[in-house]
Every structure is written in structure tokens, then in C-alpha cells.
Design a protein around this motif. Structure first.
Motif, PDB file in Angstrom:
ATOM      1  N   TRP A  39       0.252  -0.755  11.796  1.00  0.00           N
ATOM      2  CA  TRP A  39       0.438  -0.061  10.516  1.00  0.00           C
ATOM      3  C   TRP A  39       0.298  -1.000   9.320  1.00  0.00           C
ATOM      4  O   TRP A  39       0.334  -0.541   8.177  1.00  0.00           O
ATOM      5  CB  TRP A  39       1.823   0.600  10.462  1.00  0.00           C
ATOM      6  N   LYS A  40       0.130  -2.278   9.560  1.00  0.00           N
ATOM      7  CA  LYS A  40       0.096  -3.246   8.459  1.00  0.00           C
ATOM      8  C   LYS A  40      -1.033  -2.936   7.475  1.00  0.00           C
ATOM      9  O   LYS A  40      -2.199  -2.795   7.864  1.00  0.00           O
ATOM     10  CB  LYS A  40      -0.056  -4.669   8.995  1.00  0.00           C
ATOM     11  N   GLY A  41      -0.654  -2.819   6.203  1.00  0.00           N
ATOM     12  CA  GLY A  41      -1.620  -2.558   5.135  1.00  0.00           C
ATOM     13  C   GLY A  41      -2.153  -1.146   5.085  1.00  0.00           C
ATOM     14  O   GLY A  41      -3.026  -0.839   4.275  1.00  0.00           O
ATOM     15  N   LYS A  42      -1.630  -0.254   5.927  1.00  0.00           N
ATOM     16  CA  LYS A  42      -2.188   1.098   6.019  1.00  0.00           C
ATOM     17  C   LYS A  42      -1.261   2.196   5.514  1.00  0.00           C
ATOM     18  O   LYS A  42      -1.621   3.368   5.553  1.00  0.00           O
ATOM     19  CB  LYS A  42      -2.561   1.399   7.474  1.00  0.00           C
ATOM     20  N   MET A  43      -0.073   1.809   5.039  1.00  0.00           N
ATOM     21  CA  MET A  43       0.889   2.832   4.615  1.00  0.00           C
ATOM     22  C   MET A  43       1.135   2.779   3.112  1.00  0.00           C
ATOM     23  O   MET A  43       1.528   1.742   2.587  1.00  0.00           O
ATOM     24  CB  MET A  43       2.211   2.654   5.360  1.00  0.00           C
ATOM     25  N   PRO A  44       0.935   3.889   2.418  1.00  0.00           N
ATOM     26  CA  PRO A  44       1.270   3.925   1.000  1.00  0.00           C
ATOM     27  C   PRO A  44       2.733   4.298   0.812  1.00  0.00           C
ATOM     28  O   PRO A  44       3.306   5.012   1.639  1.00  0.00           O
ATOM     29  CB  PRO A  44       0.365   5.040   0.468  1.00  0.00           C
ATOM     30  N   ILE A  45       3.345   3.783  -0.228  1.00  0.00           N
ATOM     31  CA  ILE A  45       4.687   4.211  -0.599  1.00  0.00           C
ATOM     32  C   ILE A  45       4.728   4.449  -2.101  1.00  0.00           C
ATOM     33  O   ILE A  45       3.988   3.827  -2.861  1.00  0.00           O
ATOM     34  CB  ILE A  45       5.779   3.198  -0.193  1.00  0.00           C
ATOM     35  N   ALA A  46       5.590   5.360  -2.496  1.00  0.00           N
ATOM     36  CA  ALA A  46       5.757   5.653  -3.915  1.00  0.00           C
ATOM     37  C   ALA A  46       6.557   4.538  -4.573  1.00  0.00           C
ATOM     38  O   ALA A  46       7.543   4.056  -4.019  1.00  0.00           O
ATOM     39  CB  ALA A  46       6.478   6.989  -4.093  1.00  0.00           C
ATOM     40  N   GLY A  47       6.125   4.111  -5.741  1.00  0.00           N
ATOM     41  CA  GLY A  47       6.880   3.119  -6.486  1.00  0.00           C
ATOM     42  C   GLY A  47       8.019   3.800  -7.235  1.00  0.00           C
ATOM     43  O   GLY A  47       8.306   4.968  -7.032  1.00  0.00           O
ATOM     44  N   GLY A  48       8.653   3.089  -8.104  1.00  0.00           N
ATOM     45  CA  GLY A  48       9.718   3.672  -8.907  1.00  0.00           C
ATOM     46  C   GLY A  48      10.947   4.029  -8.098  1.00  0.00           C
ATOM     47  O   GLY A  48      11.269   3.403  -7.089  1.00  0.00           O
TER      48      GLY A  48
END
Length: 202
Positions: A39-48
Motif C-alpha cells: 500500500w506504500k504511496g498508494k493511499m490518499p488521505i484527507a488533510g485538515g
């Protein structure tokens, strides 16, 4: 210097995934599973705030060393809302994201979007609260809104769109462990600073 508010709904942050790109059997089932090298480098997360709350939940449950390990997974941080992240997942830009609200997935599934949701425990709870300003221009009208939002009718409406209700006379279908967030403004600030340092700043 404080304020009183009442909770009228609960929203949950968990794993949203594209059902055309992966099956339920293939998704991470725990926070530890997110450490898998694939999963390294493949998962987006919301900031804030969403990203900070998600990280704070893991910090409280698993400790700082685990969070540092997680940060080394190279999450793709997007300074957008969680709903924008789920749009990326639905579009196939990413296969999954661990910072997705269940309510967003419920609404997307009604539109036949190829998406589903899975709880990573403990699940962060975003508590919807309502209060009355002491300087409200129309306090009686405001009280009517407060009264409605705290009603069972309102709880049924919120449940229909993917939220849970804290009312004791509503059936609680949630069986997974929940975490109700920061215990102070100071702790929230610490989470935000750590999230920026470990996940946002490269």
C-alpha cells in the motif's frame, strides 16, 4: 467561558474502497494492515481536520511509534474534504482511502457508485452537536430547530443518510469500537501539529 451543546448525530471515519478495483477480502482490515508494503504511496488521505482526527484516533489506540511507522507509508495527502477523496476513489484514481466517512459512502451507493466502506477499529466518531447562541436574533425559532434536531424524527432522517444517533431510544446498529475524539482543545492542537509534521511536511 464555556458552552453547552447537545449531540444529535454521529459520523464515522473508516476505509472507503472502489468495489471495481478490489474486493472486501483484499482490503486492509486493521490499522496494522495499512503498514503492508503493497500500500506504500498508494493511499490518499484527507488533510485538515479529518486527517488529524484519523491520526489522533490511531495515536490514542496504538501509540506514537506506530503513527510514525504509518507516516512512512507515503500517504498522498490532499488538502480537500473527505467527500472529495471519496470522489477520487469512485473515479478510480485510487483504490482505497482510510479517511472516508460512512455517510458519504451511503449517499454514493444510492447513486450506484462502485464504493463500499469498512470500519478500522477503533473508528473515529465525528459528533454533530447543536447549541443556542445567547445572542440569537430569533431565539424561539432557534429553539424549535434545536428541539427538532434532538427528536427521534430527526434521528431517523440522519440514519437514512448514513449517520448514527446518540438517542437511547434508537437502535444502535454499530457493533465496532468507537473513539469519540479529542479531550481538550490543547490535545486537538497537538494532533494537528503532529499530523502536519509527520504526514503533510515532506
Amino acid at each position: 467561558g464555556g458552552a453547552f451543546a447537545a449531540a444529535f448525530r454521529e459520523g464515522y471515519i473508516g476505509l472507503g474502497y472502489n468495489t471495481k478495483l478490489m474486493t472486501k477480502e483484499q482490503i486492509p482490515k486493521t490499522y496494522a494492515d495499512l503498514l503492508d508494503p503493497k500500500w506504500k504511496g498508494k493511499m490518499p488521505i484527507a488533510g485538515g481536520g479529518t486527517g488529524s482526527d484519523w491520526m489522533g484516533t490511531i495515536l490514542t489506540a496504538r501509540g506514537e511509534e506506530f503513527v510514525k511507522q504509518l507516516a512512512r507509508q507515503g500517504f498522498q495527502v490532499h488538502m480537500v474534504s473527505a467527500s472529495a477523496i471519496i470522489d477520487m476513489v469512485i473515479a478510480g484514481e485510487y483504490a482505497l482511502s482510510p479517511t472516508i466517512y460512512e455517510s458519504h459512502v451511503v449517499e454514493a451507493k444510492k447513486k450506484k457508485a462502485p464504493v463500499d466502506w469498512f470500519p478500522l477499529e477503533p473508528v473515529h466518531v465525528n459528533v454533530g452537536q447543536i447549541a443556542l447562541s445567547r445572542h440569537a436574533h430569533n431565539p424561539h425559532a432557534a429553539l424549535l430547530l434545536v428541539d427538532f434536531e434532538l427528536s427521534r424524527e430527526s434521528a431517523e432522517i440522519h440514519k437514512f443518510v448514513g449517520f448514527n444517533s446518540p438517542r437511547k431510544d434508537m437502535p444502535d446498529a454499530v457493533t465496532y469500537k468507537r473513539f469519540y475524539g479529542i479531550r481538550s482543545v490543547e490535545e486537538g492542537s497537538e494532533w494537528s501539529d503532529m499530523f502536519k509534521r509527520l504526514f503533510v511536511t515532506k
